[in-house]
Design an enzyme around this catalytic site. Structure first.
Site, PDB file in Angstrom:
ATOM      1  N   GLU A 133       0.832  -1.203   0.000  1.00 39.10           N
ATOM      2  CA  GLU A 133       0.000   0.000   0.000  1.00 39.10           C
ATOM      3  C   GLU A 133       0.867   1.252   0.000  1.00 39.10           C
ATOM      4  OE1 GLU A 133      -4.118  -1.224   2.206  1.00 39.10           O
ATOM      5  OE2 GLU A 133      -2.398  -0.931   3.510  1.00 39.10           O
ATOM      6  N   CYS A 192       3.321   8.632   0.747  1.00 38.08           N
ATOM      7  CA  CYS A 192       3.930   7.789   1.766  1.00 38.08           C
ATOM      8  C   CYS A 192       4.096   6.414   1.127  1.00 38.08           C
ATOM      9  CB  CYS A 192       2.992   7.747   2.969  1.00 38.08           C
ATOM     10  SG  CYS A 192       3.546   6.619   4.240  1.00 38.08           S
ATOM     11  N   CYS A 248       6.916  -6.604   7.221  1.00 39.47           N
ATOM     12  CA  CYS A 248       8.033  -6.026   7.973  1.00 39.47           C
ATOM     13  C   CYS A 248       8.473  -7.012   9.041  1.00 39.47           C
ATOM     14  CB  CYS A 248       7.593  -4.721   8.636  1.00 39.47           C
ATOM     15  SG  CYS A 248       8.939  -3.834   9.461  1.00 39.47           S
ATOM     16  N   CYS A 257       7.259  -3.923  15.703  1.00 38.90           N
ATOM     17  CA  CYS A 257       6.839  -2.881  16.645  1.00 38.90           C
ATOM     18  C   CYS A 257       5.401  -3.207  17.069  1.00 38.90           C
ATOM     19  CB  CYS A 257       6.894  -1.507  15.987  1.00 38.90           C
ATOM     20  SG  CYS A 257       8.547  -1.062  15.433  1.00 38.90           S
ATOM     21  N   CYS A 311       2.231  -1.266  15.539  1.00 40.99           N
ATOM     22  CA  CYS A 311       2.162  -1.046  14.079  1.00 40.99           C
ATOM     23  C   CYS A 311       1.475  -2.223  13.386  1.00 40.99           C
ATOM     24  CB  CYS A 311       3.572  -0.861  13.522  1.00 40.99           C
ATOM     25  SG  CYS A 311       3.587  -0.633  11.731  1.00 40.99           S
ATOM     26  N   GLY A 332       7.095  -1.581   5.954  1.00 40.39           N
ATOM     27  CA  GLY A 332       8.479  -2.043   5.888  1.00 40.39           C
ATOM     28  C   GLY A 332       9.463  -1.183   6.637  1.00 40.39           C
ATOM     29  N   SER A 380      12.163   6.657  14.396  1.00 37.73           N
ATOM     30  CA  SER A 380      10.981   6.424  15.237  1.00 37.73           C
ATOM     31  C   SER A 380      11.474   6.083  16.634  1.00 37.73           C
ATOM     32  CB  SER A 380      10.171   5.254  14.681  1.00 37.73           C
ATOM     33  OG  SER A 380       9.807   5.536  13.358  1.00 37.73           O
ATOM     34  N   LEU A 381      11.383   7.035  17.526  1.00 37.62           N
ATOM     35  CA  LEU A 381      11.976   6.880  18.858  1.00 37.62           C
ATOM     36  C   LEU A 381      10.956   6.237  19.816  1.00 37.62           C
ATOM     37  CD1 LEU A 381      14.568   7.504  20.376  1.00 37.62           C
ATOM     38  CD2 LEU A 381      13.630   9.755  20.915  1.00 37.62           C
ATOM     39  N   ASN A 436      -2.623   5.873  16.104  1.00 34.89           N
ATOM     40  CA  ASN A 436      -3.784   5.526  15.278  1.00 34.89           C
ATOM     41  C   ASN A 436      -4.201   4.097  15.590  1.00 34.89           C
ATOM     42  OD1 ASN A 436      -3.723   8.004  13.841  1.00 34.89           O
ATOM     43  ND2 ASN A 436      -2.018   7.213  12.631  1.00 34.89           N
ATOM     44  N   CYS A 448      -0.498   6.670   9.762  1.00 33.27           N
ATOM     45  CA  CYS A 448       0.780   6.036  10.105  1.00 33.27           C
ATOM     46  C   CYS A 448       0.526   4.752  10.862  1.00 33.27           C
ATOM     47  CB  CYS A 448       1.589   6.912  11.048  1.00 33.27           C
ATOM     48  SG  CYS A 448       2.023   8.487  10.405  1.00 33.27           S
TER      49      CYS A 448
HETATM   50  N1  SAH Z   1       9.770   1.203   9.731  1.00 34.94           N
HETATM   51  C1  SAH Z   1       9.902   2.607   9.607  1.00 34.94           C
HETATM   52  C2  SAH Z   1       8.876   3.248   8.676  1.00 34.94           C
HETATM   53  C3  SAH Z   1       7.430   2.821   8.820  1.00 34.94           C
HETATM   54  S1  SAH Z   1       6.545   3.382  10.227  1.00 34.94           S
HETATM   55  C4  SAH Z   1       9.897   3.281  10.969  1.00 34.94           C
HETATM   56  O1  SAH Z   1       9.698   2.585  11.957  1.00 34.94           O
HETATM   57  O2  SAH Z   1      10.164   4.457  11.053  1.00 34.94           O
HETATM   58  C5  SAH Z   1       6.299   5.086   9.982  1.00 34.94           C
HETATM   59  C6  SAH Z   1       5.934   5.838  11.259  1.00 34.94           C
HETATM   60  O3  SAH Z   1       4.635   5.461  11.734  1.00 34.94           O
HETATM   61  C7  SAH Z   1       6.903   5.537  12.417  1.00 34.94           C
HETATM   62  O4  SAH Z   1       7.317   6.726  13.014  1.00 34.94           O
HETATM   63  C8  SAH Z   1       6.060   4.728  13.393  1.00 34.94           C
HETATM   64  O5  SAH Z   1       6.516   4.935  14.702  1.00 34.94           O
HETATM   65  C9  SAH Z   1       4.665   5.287  13.128  1.00 34.94           C
HETATM   66  N2  SAH Z   1       3.589   4.383  13.535  1.00 34.94           N
HETATM   67  C10 SAH Z   1       3.582   3.037  13.474  1.00 34.94           C
HETATM   68  N3  SAH Z   1       2.417   2.540  13.946  1.00 34.94           N
HETATM   69  C11 SAH Z   1       1.661   3.605  14.295  1.00 34.94           C
HETATM   70  C12 SAH Z   1       0.333   3.759  14.793  1.00 34.94           C
HETATM   71  N4  SAH Z   1      -0.451   2.714  15.035  1.00 34.94           N
HETATM   72  N5  SAH Z   1      -0.123   5.020  15.033  1.00 34.94           N
HETATM   73  C13 SAH Z   1       0.661   6.092  14.762  1.00 34.94           C
HETATM   74  N6  SAH Z   1       1.893   6.014  14.254  1.00 34.94           N
HETATM   75  C14 SAH Z   1       2.398   4.783  14.017  1.00 34.94           C
END
Ligand code: SAH
Length: 342
Positions: A95, A108, A115, A119, A122, A162, A215-216, A291, A333
């Site tokens: 997507e 995006c 992936c 996390c 996610c 990913g 992504s911290l 989200n 996101c």
């Molecule tokens: N793998 C990469 C890129 C994909 S995630 C990364 O981790 O940066 C892109 C962004 O979306 C990241 O900052 C992640 O922390 C955020 N993200 C993931 N799941 C989310 C959710 N459920 N709600 C809001 N942001 C989210």
């Protein structure tokens, strides 16, 4: 001739030249083809009007033009956010999201099918890792979204499915092609990583001009391990020293993303910790209210978000809030996931 399993957009310039020569096309045709693809955003070979029909027939018999096929679009043309479902040549789905806001049009894009990073907040994690995307598949998401959008895309973010740094070479090749073939300024391309430490250092060493986001999501090591298990391998100390190294080497600001999760990392003391940890490092912080993906986490209420943000009021870094677009169509996101049907 049977069709190659790469598409034309997947070929590098020497492969494209070899293919053209093999089917008897003159080398100057390459530039024409290039213009049709990158400037006019054609969907098919037969739209290339100044190229002889016979050559177009041979090309279309030899090779597909686009590596990706759009199979579904969620959201109508008038909506500010639309989600695109693509199929790869070997039948997997990815997507990408197209977002319009004032004079910005952002795409995006995905870097992998699924992936491996896992996390906990996610949706993509639930797919597991399926395969890396090629540089051509990365470029093609932008090309096709630009065609569908009808507007020039201003920004590209690698924040779809990913982990870009677990597909480092293809992501860098794809981003370089976006820069060279499609004319995107490198500073309009952002690559976001969950924190693959050696690749942060590599990006600095290679002096790549693209923007880096990390992504911290938590400062406390134990807390981060719970929500981002890759912290077991890439510790907070290693991550922060790689971020320092990146800044020292490039003098470019990193954006730290911080997904706000109710009761996990959303208190004013989490905010204070963020200030303490990032103070010595010129950077930006992007707060993303979580989200919904139907798991164990929730988005903090507005009052809590406000209090968290006010705890960052005197921070030495700029703080922005990303109210994700398209959460109603699961395009925000972290909401991108596909249930693969056999
Ligand atoms: N793998 C990469 C890129 C994909 S995630 C990364 O981790 O940066 C892109 C962004 O979306 C990241 O900052 C992640 O922390 C955020 N993200 C993931 N799941 C989310 C959710 N459920 N709600 C809001 N942001 C989210």
């Amino acid at each position: 001739m049977s069709k190659a399993n790469k598409s034309f957009i997947d070929l590098d310039p020497s492969e494209a030249k070899a293919l053209l020569t093999a089917i008897g096309g003159e080398p100057f045709r390459l530039e024409q083809i290039h213009n049709w693809i990158y400037k006019n955003h054609v969907s098919n070979w037969d739209e290339m009007e100044n190229i002889p029909r016979s050559l177009l027939n041979d090309l279309s018999e030899a090779i597909l033009l686009h590596p990706l096929e759009i199979i579904h679009i969620t959201g109508s043309k008038t909506e500010s956010t639309r989600k695109f479902l693509f199929k790869t040549q070997n039948g997997h789905n990815i997507e990408s999201v197209l977002m319009h806001e004032k004079d910005r049009t952002t795409v995006c894009i995905s870097s992998q099918v699924g992936c491996a990073v896992d996390c906990k907040f996610c949706a993509t994690a639930s797919m597991g890792f399926i395969q890396n995307l090629s540089a051509g598949e990365i470029v093609d998401q932008v090309l096709q979204l630009e065609r569908e959008s009808g507007k020039k895309i201003t920004n590209v973010v690698f924040m779809g499915m990913g982990e870009p740094f677990l597909n480092y070479n293809r992501v860098m090749d794809g981003a370089t092609r976006l820069n060279q073939d499609l004319g995107f300024g490198a500073r309009r391309i952002t690559i976001s990583t969950a924190g693959i430490v050696p690749k942060i250092r590599k990006m600095a060493d290679e002096n790549r001009q693209f923007k880096l986001a990390i992504s911290l999501n938590a400062i406390d090591e134990n807390k981060r391990k719970k929500i981002m298990p890759l912290t077991e391998t890439h510790s907070m100390d290693d991550l922060m020293s790689a971020a320092q190294y990146y800044y020292q080497k490039t003098k470019r600001f990193i954006t730290f993303e911080f997904v706000l999760l109710e009761g996990i990392n959303d208190s004013p003391s989490d905010g204070k910790q963020l200030i303490q940890h990032l103070s010595g490092l010129p950077c930006k912080v992007n707060v993303i209210p979580y989200n919904e993906i139907g798991g164990e986490f929730s988005r903090p209420d507005e009052q809590t978000i406000r209090e968290f943000l006010s705890s960052l009021k005197n921070a030495p870094f700029t703080v922005t809030v990303r109210w994700s677009k398209g959460t109603d169509i699961d395009a925000g996101c972290g909401q991108l996931a596909i249930k693969e049907v056999a």
